[in-house]
Design a protein around this motif. Structure first.
Motif, PDB file in Angstrom:
ATOM      1  N   MET A 184      -4.399 -14.416  28.048  1.00  0.00           N
ATOM      2  CA  MET A 184      -5.752 -14.930  26.235  1.00  0.00           C
ATOM      3  C   MET A 184      -4.445 -14.924  25.014  1.00  0.00           C
ATOM      4  N   ASN A 185      -5.552 -15.526  24.181  1.00  0.00           N
ATOM      5  CA  ASN A 185      -4.333 -16.396  22.923  1.00  0.00           C
ATOM      6  C   ASN A 185      -3.566 -15.111  22.196  1.00  0.00           C
ATOM      7  N   PRO A 186      -2.633 -15.351  21.900  1.00  0.00           N
ATOM      8  CA  PRO A 186      -2.189 -14.564  20.717  1.00  0.00           C
ATOM      9  C   PRO A 186      -3.103 -14.015  20.087  1.00  0.00           C
ATOM     10  N   VAL A 187      -3.677 -14.979  19.165  1.00  0.00           N
ATOM     11  CA  VAL A 187      -3.999 -14.699  17.922  1.00  0.00           C
ATOM     12  C   VAL A 187      -5.192 -13.598  18.437  1.00  0.00           C
ATOM     13  N   PHE A 188      -6.676 -14.669  18.877  1.00  0.00           N
ATOM     14  CA  PHE A 188      -7.969 -14.041  19.229  1.00  0.00           C
ATOM     15  C   PHE A 188      -7.538 -12.478  20.310  1.00  0.00           C
ATOM     16  N   LEU A 189      -6.226 -11.967  20.503  1.00  0.00           N
ATOM     17  CA  LEU A 189      -6.194 -10.516  20.832  1.00  0.00           C
ATOM     18  C   LEU A 189      -5.675  -9.709  19.869  1.00  0.00           C
ATOM     19  N   ARG A 190      -4.501 -10.629  18.430  1.00  0.00           N
ATOM     20  CA  ARG A 190      -4.511  -9.817  16.893  1.00  0.00           C
ATOM     21  C   ARG A 190      -5.454  -9.941  16.940  1.00  0.00           C
ATOM     22  N   LEU A 191      -6.845 -10.110  17.265  1.00  0.00           N
ATOM     23  CA  LEU A 191      -8.132  -9.888  16.303  1.00  0.00           C
ATOM     24  C   LEU A 191      -8.819  -8.881  16.757  1.00  0.00           C
ATOM     25  N   LEU A 192      -9.151  -9.033  18.322  1.00  0.00           N
ATOM     26  CA  LEU A 192      -9.396  -8.138  18.770  1.00  0.00           C
ATOM     27  C   LEU A 192      -8.821  -6.128  18.539  1.00  0.00           C
ATOM     28  N   ILE A 193      -7.869  -6.649  18.476  1.00  0.00           N
ATOM     29  CA  ILE A 193      -6.956  -4.905  17.729  1.00  0.00           C
ATOM     30  C   ILE A 193      -7.170  -4.770  16.466  1.00  0.00           C
ATOM     31  N   VAL A 194      -7.157  -6.065  15.687  1.00  0.00           N
ATOM     32  CA  VAL A 194      -7.390  -5.204  14.210  1.00  0.00           C
ATOM     33  C   VAL A 194      -9.234  -5.151  14.530  1.00  0.00           C
ATOM     34  N   GLY A 195      -9.777  -5.361  14.728  1.00  0.00           N
ATOM     35  CA  GLY A 195     -11.183  -5.584  15.046  1.00  0.00           C
ATOM     36  C   GLY A 195     -11.624  -3.615  15.561  1.00  0.00           C
ATOM     37  N   GLY A 196     -10.759  -3.360  16.914  1.00  0.00           N
ATOM     38  CA  GLY A 196     -10.924  -2.489  17.287  1.00  0.00           C
ATOM     39  C   GLY A 196     -10.042  -1.248  16.298  1.00  0.00           C
ATOM     40  N   LEU A 197      -9.496  -1.380  15.944  1.00  0.00           N
ATOM     41  CA  LEU A 197      -8.392  -0.524  14.964  1.00  0.00           C
ATOM     42  C   LEU A 197      -9.501  -0.544  13.470  1.00  0.00           C
ATOM     43  N   THR A 198      -9.804  -1.701  13.289  1.00  0.00           N
ATOM     44  CA  THR A 198     -11.131  -1.067  11.834  1.00  0.00           C
ATOM     45  C   THR A 198     -12.176  -0.415  12.133  1.00  0.00           C
ATOM     46  N   LEU A 199     -13.021  -0.585  13.065  1.00  0.00           N
ATOM     47  CA  LEU A 199     -13.756   0.287  13.757  1.00  0.00           C
ATOM     48  C   LEU A 199     -14.184   1.620  14.100  1.00  0.00           C
ATOM     49  N   PHE A 200     -12.799   2.083  14.605  1.00  0.00           N
ATOM     50  CA  PHE A 200     -12.510   3.447  15.156  1.00  0.00           C
ATOM     51  C   PHE A 200     -11.902   3.925  13.586  1.00  0.00           C
ATOM     52  N   ALA A 201     -11.973   3.368  12.956  1.00  0.00           N
ATOM     53  CA  ALA A 201     -11.133   3.913  11.249  1.00  0.00           C
ATOM     54  C   ALA A 201     -12.377   4.630  10.731  1.00  0.00           C
ATOM     55  N   VAL A 202     -13.263   3.655  10.634  1.00  0.00           N
ATOM     56  CA  VAL A 202     -14.733   3.113   9.948  1.00  0.00           C
ATOM     57  C   VAL A 202     -15.290   4.769  10.349  1.00  0.00           C
ATOM     58  N   VAL A 203     -15.439   4.613  12.038  1.00  0.00           N
ATOM     59  CA  VAL A 203     -16.332   5.862  11.990  1.00  0.00           C
ATOM     60  C   VAL A 203     -15.342   6.859  12.440  1.00  0.00           C
ATOM     61  N   GLY A 204     -14.436   7.083  12.448  1.00  0.00           N
ATOM     62  CA  GLY A 204     -13.467   9.152  11.665  1.00  0.00           C
ATOM     63  C   GLY A 204     -13.818   8.623  10.854  1.00  0.00           C
ATOM     64  N   VAL A 205     -13.470   7.954   9.185  1.00  0.00           N
ATOM     65  CA  VAL A 205     -13.734   7.959   7.873  1.00  0.00           C
ATOM     66  C   VAL A 205     -15.775   8.687   7.857  1.00  0.00           C
ATOM     67  N   LEU A 206     -16.375   8.725   8.315  1.00  0.00           N
ATOM     68  CA  LEU A 206     -18.296   8.463   9.146  1.00  0.00           C
ATOM     69  C   LEU A 206     -17.953   9.956   9.672  1.00  0.00           C
ATOM     70  N   LEU A 207     -17.365   9.903  11.090  1.00  0.00           N
ATOM     71  CA  LEU A 207     -17.809  11.107  11.498  1.00  0.00           C
ATOM     72  C   LEU A 207     -16.501  12.680   9.817  1.00  0.00           C
ATOM     73  N   PHE A 208     -15.541  12.374   9.677  1.00  0.00           N
ATOM     74  CA  PHE A 208     -14.791  13.124   8.689  1.00  0.00           C
ATOM     75  C   PHE A 208     -16.120  13.236   7.223  1.00  0.00           C
ATOM     76  N   GLU A 209     -16.693  12.272   7.563  1.00  0.00           N
ATOM     77  CA  GLU A 209     -17.962  12.757   5.794  1.00  0.00           C
ATOM     78  C   GLU A 209     -19.145  13.903   6.685  1.00  0.00           C
ATOM     79  N   ALA A 210     -19.324  13.826   7.472  1.00  0.00           N
ATOM     80  CA  ALA A 210     -20.197  14.974   7.755  1.00  0.00           C
ATOM     81  C   ALA A 210     -19.973  15.855   8.029  1.00  0.00           C
ATOM     82  N   ILE A 211     -18.822  15.954   8.785  1.00  0.00           N
ATOM     83  CA  ILE A 211     -17.962  17.992   8.324  1.00  0.00           C
ATOM     84  C   ILE A 211     -17.387  18.036   6.984  1.00  0.00           C
ATOM     85  N   LEU A 212     -17.369  17.213   5.690  1.00  0.00           N
ATOM     86  CA  LEU A 212     -17.590  17.824   4.700  1.00  0.00           C
ATOM     87  C   LEU A 212     -18.849  17.175   4.453  1.00  0.00           C
TER      88      LEU A 212
END
Lengths: 128, 198
Positions: free
Chosen positions: B1-29
């Motif tokens: 897999m192209n290293p740039v595309f792999l990096r894009l996937l990792i960054v995108g996945g981490l971003t999605l994970f962070a957004v979902v985590g923040v939303l869950l935290f807000e729901a708790i608060l």
């Protein structure tokens, strides 16, 4: 390093888009202020309130003085149960804020009273 | 897999994970019986903190424009990238996507999302642009050009690189629209909610 600015057409286009956006928001705010600015729909209890300034004082939030335009002392005295009447007459006399116990913009079916009425003393308890 | 595309996937996945985590935290608060977190005093302070962090991103573009004869402000770019992700995450905590109602803050949120997402994509645009310039570096060095002139020549070319210019025409204008919408939201919240909310 030399900074290369954006193409000359971009700035006017963005400026026009921003002005159009602001004009649209301004116009629609006059027609549908609740949809554009409120954190939630008004409850059924205030469904007849037509304008935001009926309750909101600019840069001061919901104003207790404006609440009393409709919910005044004589109205409580005439129409409320004794516990409710006594509590609200006391709150009005003490000039306390209405939003401490009442919260709006939580939807049509929401209850706006979030506080708990203090238990009223009976006359014998007051004498003691 | 192209290293740039792999990096894009990792960054995108981490971003999605962070957004979902923040939303869950807000729901708790969010106190279930009363208000969404954004309407509490703590939620409003969170909004101000998020805005302050987002304002840090403007250090880099201001620095680029005011110090044109100096070296590329690499540190400011790092601050720009970090604040450009952390700031929006704090704002998502402040807003709590499920509790949104008014059009103006929703538009501001959408504009913020577009700017942040385009910024993440821009990292990869920059990487691709500089990869292209790598071969040009070797050409310049073979012509016995001084190292400083090599750097200046490459950075000038990078700024004019077509892919980067197209990306810049999305990222920068959307930022201006975002600023206008944020200003509307802040002024509206202060106008209707009051300058001080108990």
């Amino acid at each position: 390093m030399n900074y290369v600015p954006l193409p000359r057409a971009v700035v006017p286009i963005v400026a026009v888009a921003t002005v159009v956006l602001l004009a649209w928001v301004g116009w629609e705010s006059i027609l549908f202020p609740e949809a554009f600015w409120a954190p939630g729909d008004l409850s059924q209890y205030h469904a007849s309130v037509a304008r935001c300034v009926h309750c909101h004082e600019p840069f001061q939030g919901p104003s207790s003085v404006k609440c009393q335009a409709c919910h005044y002392k004589e109205d409580f005295a005439a129409r409320s149960e004794p516990t409710v009447r006594d509590h609200h007459l006391r709150v009005i006399d003490q000039r306390k804020t209405c939003v401490a116990c009442h919260t709006e913009h939580r939807g049509m079916l929401a209850e706006i009273t979030t506080g708990v009425l203090p238990v009223s003393k009976t006359p014998s308890e007051v004498d003691e | 897999m192209n290293p740039v595309f792999l990096r894009l996937l990792i960054v995108g996945g981490l971003t999605l994970f962070a957004v979902v985590g923040v939303l869950l935290f807000e729901a708790i608060l969010t106190p279930i019986t009363i208000l969404s977190f954004g309407r509490t005093p703590q939620g409003q302070v969170t909004g101000w903190i998020g805005l302050a962090v987002i304002l840090l991103v403007f250090g880099y573009p201001i620095r680029k424009r005011t110090h044109q004869n100096r070296r590329w402000p690499h540190r400011w770019l790092q601050i720009h990238m970090v604040a450009g992700v952390v700031g929006p995450l704090i704002i998502i905590l402040h807003a709590g996507v499920l509790h949104m109602h008014a059009v103006v803050p929703i538009l501001a949120m959408v504009a913020m999302g577009i700017v942040a997402l385009s910024g993440l994509i821009g990292q990869h645009v920059h990487y691709l642009a500089f990869q292209t310039l790598y071969t040009k570096r070797h050409e310049l060095e073979r012509q016995s050009v001084s190292p400083e002139e090599v750097e200046t020549g490459l950075l000038d070319t990078a700024a004019r690189e077509k892919m980067f210019r197209v990306w810049q025409m999305i990222h920068a204008p959307m930022t201006l629209l975002f600023i206008a919408l944020v200003a509307l939201h802040v002024i509206g919240a202060l106008y209707f909610g009051g300058l001080y909310s108990p």
